[in-house]
Design an enzyme around this catalytic site. Structure first.
Site, PDB file in Angstrom:
ATOM      1  N   CYS A 236       0.869  -1.169   0.000  1.00  0.00           N
ATOM      2  CA  CYS A 236       0.000   0.000   0.000  1.00  0.00           C
ATOM      3  C   CYS A 236       0.910   1.224   0.000  1.00  0.00           C
ATOM      4  O   CYS A 236       2.049   1.160  -0.440  1.00  0.00           O
ATOM      5  CB  CYS A 236      -0.955  -0.024   1.201  1.00  0.00           C
ATOM      6  SG  CYS A 236      -0.121  -0.053   2.804  1.00  0.00           S
ATOM      7  N   ALA A 237       0.441   2.355   0.516  1.00  0.00           N
ATOM      8  CA  ALA A 237       1.223   3.590   0.442  1.00  0.00           C
ATOM      9  C   ALA A 237       2.490   3.533   1.277  1.00  0.00           C
ATOM     10  O   ALA A 237       3.510   4.125   0.916  1.00  0.00           O
ATOM     11  CB  ALA A 237       0.363   4.770   0.891  1.00  0.00           C
TER      12      ALA A 237
END
Length: 469
Positions: free
Chosen positions: A27-28
């Site tokens: 993810c980020a």
């Protein structure tokens, strides 16, 4: 060999080798590794690897925090080393049986609402910008007065600020159909049916400017502008119904019958049963939330600001998305944002104190960037990499969050949007609240930093916990 390649190889070894890795996604900020055998993971070894800011096992995945940018490069290196790739969605399918029923339910709730958040963030920024541009002081700098603002300009700003909430059921139903395996386009149409202009407008009915339709003498029917829960339930049931219908109709008639029957059955159920029942549930949840936020003497700030980050580490904080959307829809402002901003900022302050106080280079290199990530609204590196690892900094951060949120509640701080906090969150307070927002963050960071620096961390504590590593 590049540094990132070396990190990827060390991480593969720390989680038990390639044979123990089912797939990897990211993810980020985090690398999400789906493992075959949890017991083969050497968490301590993984946390000692360069650039790793923390690691933990949750939702069936070993999650390694690298931070934005870095995580993409490590992911690429692991893929180049032959580790199987998968999307986050595929990993969620594999992990959805992990945890208890409540945790799985909250994760699913989050899966529905997270994709909607970006447009609500944009709407909040539009609200903040409109508030800034229509301030008498700002207009005065341009030689204008409020009377000089044209009706057409105000209408344009209303298009920017009102559209997402006017059609919110369509967004929710679309996302629910997507998550639960239905056709998203059917979800959009079902959601749009809930706000069809032929129905009395929900806001007009609430203000007494229109009357709900009365079916069968006891079922009130109106539009569901800004409503969340009825659209969520309709989307969930509609996706399940569509799949069942598709299994039963002949393939030659699928294109015609499946969407026809799904929409016919679901809009009937939504208007006459789901809508009235779950709108009442939604109203009760909103009343409870409002009552908590309205507690006098800043008590709501003390409670929520002090407990929010504990809830975050359990992974069930996505439930707050629903509450924030409802606050914005009903009141046009979000006091919850101001409170959780303080909780986040304080964890950044605590990590900053650790980074400045420690003489251990690796910890300093971890804590200082982690604190900056927290000031940008991402607390995972600070919490899992630093504060929670040594416990006391996390507790001092909770106290700092409670102190700042206490102030925010006392002065009635409320953002124009959601999902962005601390430094980026200033964009939600571009009005007369701006200086108060800055002060609330300064209090949170200051208390979290000071308590941690004085009482919450020493290098001797690190030696006792990490064994001198």
């Amino acid at each position: 060999m590049s540094e990132n390649r070396k990190i990827a190889e060390e991480l593969i070894e720390a989680v038990g080798g390639r044979e123990n890795i089912d797939s990897v996604a990211h993810c980020a900020t985090r690398l999400r590794i789906m493992v075959n055998d949890k017991e083969k993971i050497n968490k301590a070894k993984a946390e000692e690897i360069d650039k790793v800011k923390g690691a933990f096992y949750n939702s069936g995945q070993f999650q390694v925090i690298f931070g934005t940018g870095t995580v993409n490069r490590i992911y690429e290196e692991m893929s180049a080393l032959g580790v199987s790739e998968s999307s986050k969605g595929e990993q969620k399918e594999k992990a959805k049986k992990q945890g208890n029923a409540f945790q799985r339910g909250i994760r699913t709730f989050g899966d529905v609402f997270v994709p909607i958040i970006p447009v609500l963030v944009a709407t909040g920024l539009f609200m903040g910008l409109r508030g800034l541009l229509t301030q008498e002081y700002i207009l005065g700098l341009m030689g204008l007065t409020p009377d000089d603002i044209s009706e057409n300009f105000l209408l344009f700003t209303e298009v920017l600020t009102d559209t997402a909430f006017a059609f919110l059921p369509a967004l929710v139903a679309w996302s629910a159909f997507r998550v639960f395996g239905g056709s998203p386009i059917i979800g959009i149409v079902l959601g749009l049916m809930l706000v069809n202009p032929a129905l009395p407008n929900a806001w007009a009915v609430a203000e007494g400017d229109a009357e709900a339709l009365n079916f069968f003498g006891f079922i009130p029917v109106s539009g569901y502008q800004g409503s969340v829960l009825p659209a969520f339930i309709a989307g969930f049931l509609g996706a399940k119904l569509e799949k069942q219908i598709r299994k039963r109709v002949p393939e030659a008639l699928d294109l015609i019958l499946t969407p026809f029957l799904t929409l016919l059955i679901m809009i009937t159920a939504a208007l006459f049963l789901i809508g009235p029942v779950f709108h009442a549930v939604e109203a009760a949840v909103m009343a409870a939330t409002t009552a908590l936020l309205s507690l006098p003497f800043g008590i709501s700030g003390l409670i929520i600001g002090g407990l929010h980050q504990i809830i975050v580490i359990t992974g069930v904080h996505h439930i707050f998305n629903f509450l924030e959307i409802q606050l914005l829809n009903e009141f046009g402002e979000n006091p919850f944002n101001a409170i959780i901003t303080c909780a986040i900022a304080a964890q950044g302050g605590a990590a900053l104190a650790v980074g400045l106080k420690t003489k251990v280079k690796k910890l300093k290199a971890l804590a200082l960037p982690s604190s900056f990530s927290a000031f940008l609204g991402i607390t995972e590196p600070a919490i899992f990499g630093v504060n929670l690892r040594y416990v006391k900094p996390f507790v001092m951060g909770l106290i700092g969050g409670a102190a700042g949120a206490f102030f925010a509640s006392l002065v009635g701080l409320a953002g124009t949007g959601m999902a962005i906090t601390v430094i980026p969150g200033t964009l939600l307070y571009l009005n007369e609240q701006f200086l108060l927002y800055i002060l609330a963050n300064v209090i949170s960071i200051g208390v979290g930093f000071t308590l941690t620096y004085l009482f919450g961390y020493t290098d001797k504590m690190k030696e006792e916990i990490d064994g001198g590593a």
